[in-house]
Each structure stands twice: as C-alpha cells, then as structure tokens.
Design a protein around this motif. Structure first.
Motif, short mmCIF file in Angstrom:
data_model
loop_
_atom_site.label_atom_id
_atom_site.label_comp_id
_atom_site.label_asym_id
_atom_site.label_seq_id
_atom_site.Cartn_x
_atom_site.Cartn_y
_atom_site.Cartn_z
N GLY A 113 -22.23 -42.14 18.20
CA GLY A 113 -22.90 -43.41 17.32
C GLY A 113 -22.28 -44.38 16.83
O GLY A 113 -21.83 -45.84 16.12
N LEU A 114 -22.05 -45.03 18.81
CA LEU A 114 -21.57 -46.20 19.28
C LEU A 114 -22.77 -47.30 19.68
O LEU A 114 -22.98 -46.97 20.33
N ARG A 115 -22.99 -47.92 18.75
CA ARG A 115 -23.69 -48.93 19.35
C ARG A 115 -23.49 -50.48 19.14
O ARG A 115 -22.39 -50.92 18.24
N THR A 116 -23.80 -51.53 20.23
CA THR A 116 -23.49 -52.90 20.33
C THR A 116 -24.22 -53.46 19.37
O THR A 116 -23.45 -54.99 19.27
N VAL A 134 -21.25 -55.53 31.89
CA VAL A 134 -22.19 -56.12 30.78
C VAL A 134 -23.44 -54.77 31.09
O VAL A 134 -24.63 -55.59 30.42
N ASP A 135 -23.80 -54.44 32.68
CA ASP A 135 -25.02 -53.28 31.89
C ASP A 135 -24.35 -51.78 31.14
O ASP A 135 -25.91 -51.75 30.20
N PHE A 136 -23.24 -51.66 30.46
CA PHE A 136 -23.39 -51.05 29.69
C PHE A 136 -23.29 -51.71 27.98
O PHE A 136 -24.07 -50.70 27.58
N VAL A 137 -23.19 -52.60 27.72
CA VAL A 137 -23.24 -53.51 26.95
C VAL A 137 -24.56 -53.80 26.74
O VAL A 137 -25.37 -53.95 25.22
N ALA A 138 -25.26 -54.43 27.66
CA ALA A 138 -26.47 -54.63 27.44
C ALA A 138 -27.82 -53.35 27.66
O ALA A 138 -29.31 -53.15 27.61
N GLU A 139 -27.78 -51.76 27.76
CA GLU A 139 -28.09 -51.03 27.92
C GLU A 139 -28.87 -50.47 26.88
O GLU A 139 -29.76 -49.59 26.21
N ASP A 140 -27.92 -51.10 25.73
CA ASP A 140 -27.99 -50.15 23.88
C ASP A 140 -29.74 -50.81 23.63
O ASP A 140 -30.08 -50.68 22.63
N ILE A 141 -30.01 -52.40 24.35
CA ILE A 141 -31.39 -53.10 23.37
C ILE A 141 -32.04 -52.35 23.81
O ILE A 141 -33.52 -52.87 23.60
N ILE A 195 -23.73 -45.54 34.54
CA ILE A 195 -23.64 -46.37 33.13
C ILE A 195 -25.05 -45.91 31.85
O ILE A 195 -24.20 -46.34 30.74
N GLY A 196 -25.81 -46.11 32.43
CA GLY A 196 -26.89 -45.47 31.57
C GLY A 196 -26.32 -43.42 31.19
O GLY A 196 -26.28 -43.78 29.24
N ALA A 197 -25.49 -42.64 31.99
CA ALA A 197 -25.42 -42.33 31.32
C ALA A 197 -24.08 -42.17 30.24
O ALA A 197 -24.04 -41.02 29.20
N THR A 237 -24.21 -41.06 26.36
CA THR A 237 -23.34 -40.80 25.08
C THR A 237 -22.48 -41.17 24.65
O THR A 237 -21.90 -40.79 23.11
N ALA A 238 -22.26 -42.60 24.49
CA ALA A 238 -21.81 -43.45 23.03
C ALA A 238 -22.65 -43.49 22.14
O ALA A 238 -22.02 -43.39 21.22
N ASP A 239 -24.05 -43.45 22.34
CA ASP A 239 -25.05 -43.06 21.71
C ASP A 239 -25.18 -42.09 20.99
O ASP A 239 -25.06 -42.13 19.69
N ARG A 240 -24.93 -41.19 21.40
CA ARG A 240 -24.95 -39.81 20.56
C ARG A 240 -23.23 -39.86 19.88
O ARG A 240 -23.37 -39.01 18.57
#
Length: 435
Positions: free
Chosen positions: A363-366, A417-424, A352-354, A358-361
């Motif tokens: 430009g996708l932020r929650t 839930v883990d995917f969305v919360a990982e951004d914090i 999930i972190g990977a 990838t989403a962060d790179r």
C-alpha cells in the motif's frame, strides 16, 4: 517537331544531374573517412598526452602542497616521533654526540667527592669497561628522553623545521635550524641533547652538566642530486595547480573529439589510472635506489621511514587517481550499449522493480512525487552526478576511499530515483485507461 526534339533532352539533363550528384556523394564519402581518421588520430593524441601528464600533474600537485601547506606536513610527520627505527637512530646520534664531548678521566676527576659514590654506583650496575658503561648509561638516558612526552614536544616543534628543510633543499628558500649542507638536509638535535644532559645530571652523572652546548645534526634527506633537482622542483611547484587541470582537460578534449566517445572515455579513464599506477611503481623503485645510495653512516630503517612519510600524500593522490579512473571507466561501460552492460542494467531495474512491487502490495505509493520524478528523471540523475563531482572537487584532501564512497552514494541515490519513479508506470496506465 520542336516538341519532339526537346523531349529527349529532359531525361539526359536529369541523368547528368544524377551523375553529378552521385559523384559529389562519392567524393564526400571519400573525404569523410579521411576526416574521421584525422579526428580519431587527434583525439587519441590528446588522450595519450593527458595520460602522460598525469604522473607529472600528481607530482606537481604534491610539490605545491608540501611547499605551501606546513600544517598538513606537520600532521603527517608527527608519527615519526613514535617510529622505533627513527627513535633508535636519534638515540644513537645523540649518544655519540654526548660521548664525543665527555672526557671520562678529566670529568670524573672533577667530580666532587660527595658525588663520586653515587656516580660509581650508577655506573657499576652496567658492568664492563668504564667507557662502555658510560656509553650504555648515556644511551639509556637518550632512549628514555626519546620515549617520553618531552621528545614528542621537541619533535612537534621541529616538524615545521623539517618542512622548511624540504622546501629549502628543493627550492633554495628558507633557513633556520634546518640546514642544507652539501647534498644533505639536516635537523639540529641540540634540544634533545640538552634534555639528555639534564637526565644524566639528575641521575647522578653531574659532570654531564659541564658538557658545552652541542649542536649535532640528524640527516633527513641526502642525495647527490638535490642541487640539480631544484630547477625541476621549482617548475613543478609553479605548475602544481595547473598541470593536473591541463591533464584532465586534454583527456576530456580527446574524448569530445573522438568519433566513439564512450570508447574514448573508457580508454582515457583506464589510461589515467594506469599512468597513476606507474607513478606508484616508480616511487617504490626510487625508494630502493635512494636507500642503496645512502652513506654508510645513515640509518637505513630510519631513512626508509622518513621517505615513506615524505611521499605519504603523493601515494594518497595516486590511490585517488586509480580509484577515479576505474570508477569513471566502469560507469562509462555500464551505461553503454554492450550486451553485458545491458544485462546488468536489466538486472538492476528488475531488482528495483521487484522492490517497488513489494511496496505497492504493502500500500505504499509515491503519488505526486513519483509522477514528478518520472517526468524529470534525466535531469534529476544528471544533477546527482554533478553533485557527486562537485563534492569530490570541493573535498579538501580526498582519498581513494572517498572516491569509492561518493560513487556508492551516487549509485544509491540513483537507485532511490528509479524506485520512486517506477510507481508512475501504473499511474499512467490507469490514467490512459480512464481516458
């Protein structure tokens, strides 16, 4: 001097106090294992008792279900109308009933002269003796009726009578065309016979119209123990709603009382699944015993088809129990402190972190949603678990695949839930650096 006399007393008093404290701790330590052993024994007893009641709970629920839900039973037995073994058995029974009332010499002598060539032509194509030819002719017409939509209609109308037959056989209640005679539950095939008579008349054998009304029976269930089983069946019928709940509560109580609750939960869930599996094996063994005990006049393939249909819902309940027990045991193990369980959880979070990286790179932020989910992750996870449990409880007639589907859906929701919360994590680090 007085002071010199008092000074030695203080260490002695302190020593006595410490000795008393040590003795009390040792006594408490000696009592605690005994308490733990008693609690563990009681917890194991509750879990084992709940597992033992699991097959009885499934039987009770099935019993109550088939006695109160006629529509469900009708939907289940309707496919029997298309079962080849049942069709052959019904056709044979109807043919025998017609032939038993068909006096060939007397009836053919009464056939009008104008109709005799047609009858002789129809029977002549069959060859052999007259009786064999007529029997084959009648059997063909019976097969034609049973293979038609007419039999589907007749069978559909009789399905509710089949349901009443089972209820009457095992509770002594009900009545109508379905009868319990001796040790057998039978269905009147009179409507099928009447339709066969019409086909015979239409195809040239007009003398069949003079056959009187026939009420022949098709045996659905036969057993020497029907009368003896009524008391037990009635008891299961009355406890159908509560017995499965009592079984689940006993297992839950044993888990809550246990010292090592996670281990108790895994053991209880697996025991629940094993008990249900043993019931499935018992159904298979009983089918063999039941078929071997049938009288010689009963069609074995047709009886097997009817038996399999009768226990169809019970087998579904067994699959549900197996799936539920395995899913709960697996969930309890995966969330535990074991080395392999921790390794699997690390792989889960790493994956999930990977995906999050990838989403962060990209430009996708929650944003605020990610911060909110991070703060309330535990509550959200438990709400998702409660929603899955509630969906299972409210599902009208769950199957094993429903259990697996709900488990996979819950797993997918927790992954989100883990995917969305990982951004914090990065957001908090940035806030701390700024501060």
């Amino acid at each position: 001097m007085a002071g010199d006399g008092e000074l030695p007393l203080e260490p002695e008093a302190e020593l006595e106090r410490l000795r008393a404290r040590v003795e009390a701790l040792e006594a408490e330590r000696a009592v605690r294992p005994r308490r733990h052993r008693v609690k563990s024994l009681l917890a194991a007893l509750l879990v084992v008792l709940g597992c033992i009641l699991t097959p009885l709970g499934a039987l009770a629920a099935w019993t109550a279900d088939i006695t109160r839900d006629s529509d469900r039973y009708v939907d289940t037995v309707e496919p029997l109308a298309r079962d080849r073994d049942v069709q052959n058995a019904v056709a044979g029974r109807v043919s025998d009933a017609v032939m038993a009332h068909l006096d060939l010499k007397a009836l053919l002598s009464q056939t009008p002269v104008a109709d005799r060539p047609l009858v002789e032509k129809a029977l002549g194509k069959l060859g052999g003796s007259l009786e064999d030819a007529v029997r084959s002719f009648v059997h063909d017409k019976a097969q034609a009726v049973i293979a038609s939509d007419t039999f589907d209609r007749i069978w559909a109308e009789s399905n509710r009578r089949v349901h009443k037959a089972v209820v009457k056989a095992l509770t002594g209640e009900g009545g109508g065309a379905v009868k319990v005679e001796g040790d057998a539950v039978t269905i009147d095939l009179g409507p099928v016979v009447e339709e066969v008579k019409k086909r015979l008349v239409d195809d040239g054998l007009t003398v069949a119209g003079k056959i009187p009304e026939i009420h022949t029976d098709f045996t659905v269930i036969t057993s020497e123990d029907i009368g003896q089983a009524r008391t037990g069946f009635r008891l299961l019928q009355l406890t159908g709603f509560w017995l499965p709940i009592v079984s689940a509560l006993l297992i839950a109580g044993g888990v809550l009382l246990a010292t090592h609750r996670r281990r108790a939960l895994i053991a209880g869930a697996l025991g629940f699944a094993v008990a249900a599996g043993l019931l499935g094996i018992a159904l298979t063994v009983f089918r063999i015993v039941y078929l071997d005990a049938l009288p010689s006049g009963i069609s074995q393939p047709a009886a097997e088809a009817v038996y399999n249909t009768m226990v169809r819902y019970l087998r579904t309940a067994i699959r549900v129990a197996l799936a539920l027990g395995v899913v709960v045991a697996l969930a309890a193990w995966l969330t535990g402190p074991g080395r392999r369980a921790r390794f699997l959880r690390q792989m889960w979070h790493a994956g999930i972190g990977a995906a999050r990286a990838t989403a962060d790179r990209a430009g996708l932020r929650t944003g605020r949603a990610g911060r909110y989910v991070h703060r309330h992750r535990a509550w959200i996870s438990w709400l998702l678990v409660a929603a899955a449990v509630l969906a299972f409880v409210l599902w009208p007639y769950p199957t094993g695949w429903v259990v697996v589907g709900l488990a996979l859906t819950l797993l997918f929701a927790l992954a989100i839930v883990d995917f969305v919360a990982e951004d914090i994590v990065d957001v908090v680090a940035e806030d701390e650096a700024t501060t």
